[in-house]
Write a protein that holds these residues in place. Sequence first.
Motif, short mmCIF file in Angstrom:
data_model
loop_
_atom_site.label_atom_id
_atom_site.label_comp_id
_atom_site.label_asym_id
_atom_site.label_seq_id
_atom_site.Cartn_x
_atom_site.Cartn_y
_atom_site.Cartn_z
N UNK A 1 -4.74 1.07 -7.77
CA UNK A 1 -4.81 2.22 -8.67
C UNK A 1 -3.41 2.78 -8.95
N UNK A 2 -2.39 2.19 -8.33
CA UNK A 2 -1.02 2.64 -8.54
C UNK A 2 -0.50 2.07 -9.86
N UNK A 3 -0.55 2.90 -10.89
CA UNK A 3 -0.18 2.43 -12.22
C UNK A 3 1.29 2.00 -12.29
N UNK A 4 2.17 2.76 -11.62
CA UNK A 4 3.60 2.42 -11.64
C UNK A 4 3.84 1.04 -11.05
N UNK B 1 0.78 -1.23 0.00
CA UNK B 1 0.00 0.00 0.00
C UNK B 1 0.82 1.28 0.00
N UNK B 2 2.16 1.16 -0.11
CA UNK B 2 3.00 2.36 -0.07
C UNK B 2 4.11 2.29 -1.10
N UNK B 3 3.76 2.03 -2.34
CA UNK B 3 4.74 2.08 -3.43
C UNK B 3 4.83 3.53 -3.88
N UNK B 4 5.86 4.22 -3.41
CA UNK B 4 5.97 5.67 -3.54
C UNK B 4 6.97 6.07 -4.62
#
Length: 318
Positions: free
Chosen positions: A180-183, A132-135
């Motif tokens: 929703x994190x496309x990266x 939940x924290x791919x920044x």
Amino acid sequence: MFQVLNGVSMGQQRKKGSDEEHLHDSAENTQSRQEPTLRLILVGRTGAGKSATGNSILGQRRFLSRLGATSVTRACTTASRRWNKWHVEVVDTPDIFSSEVPRTDPGCEERGHCYLLSAPGPHALLLVTQLGRFTAQDQQAVRQVRDMFGEAVLKWMVIVFTRKEDLAGGSLHDYVRGTENRALRELVAECGGRVCALDNRATGREQEAQAEQLLGLVEGLVREHEGAHYSNEVYELAQRLRGADPRERLRRVAGRVAARARRRPWSAWLRAGLGARPKPRWSWSRGLALLLGALLLGRSSTGASPRSLRRSNLTDRF
């Protein structure tokens, strides 16, 4: 089988190490052991939980790990264990995958140590990130991994999510597909969908079951590559220098890493630049102001007609 062997610091470097990334057969590198070797490198941003993940794989606290905003690991370190038929070697890494690495490791010595400890090449790179924290910092770490090892290294990468407990019993694959994190979705696709989740606070049988699952995934990756590990010209240099003086070996390998950094591919520069550059914002009011300003400037300096200037500005906009 779950036997942990002694850890090795960066000063007790392992041996091994040409122009392009390619494969090497692992059968020639058993180093006089009966069991074959699995070499794993923990990569990722500072604070993601690399050291704790290494301890979970080993089943014991071999790497220094505690919660904090700054890196606890100061140097590359390795520890090992036996699992099934494998001798598993795990390399923990300090902050060598951040945007600060040109300042913190200007001579590429720590990156050179990483190469030497994992020579003749890793069977898997474990990219550690928090669920939940791919920044942006994680994306930067991935760019640094690509720059340090080469683009092809993603074929040997497994994404390891910490904080498995946050799934609350849900499916990791459902989480990845639904994010929703496309990266993150794109990276998972580039890594062939190889993902695993760990609760680094687990102990006993739960911890062992997690290690079994992750190492089983790595074993499958080894089969996929027909027993081959990753290699490039830096690993080949380390291999050729394995009988040299350790300080000279490190100097030469660090120099080759620095040379790779200097000839960083244009695609990597574009990827880093475009990823960080904000998209320009457009509004009708701004466009009208620019058009009027161009008309006034054109009339005063060139005498061009308003109609021709309006056509030119509209063409430039599109």
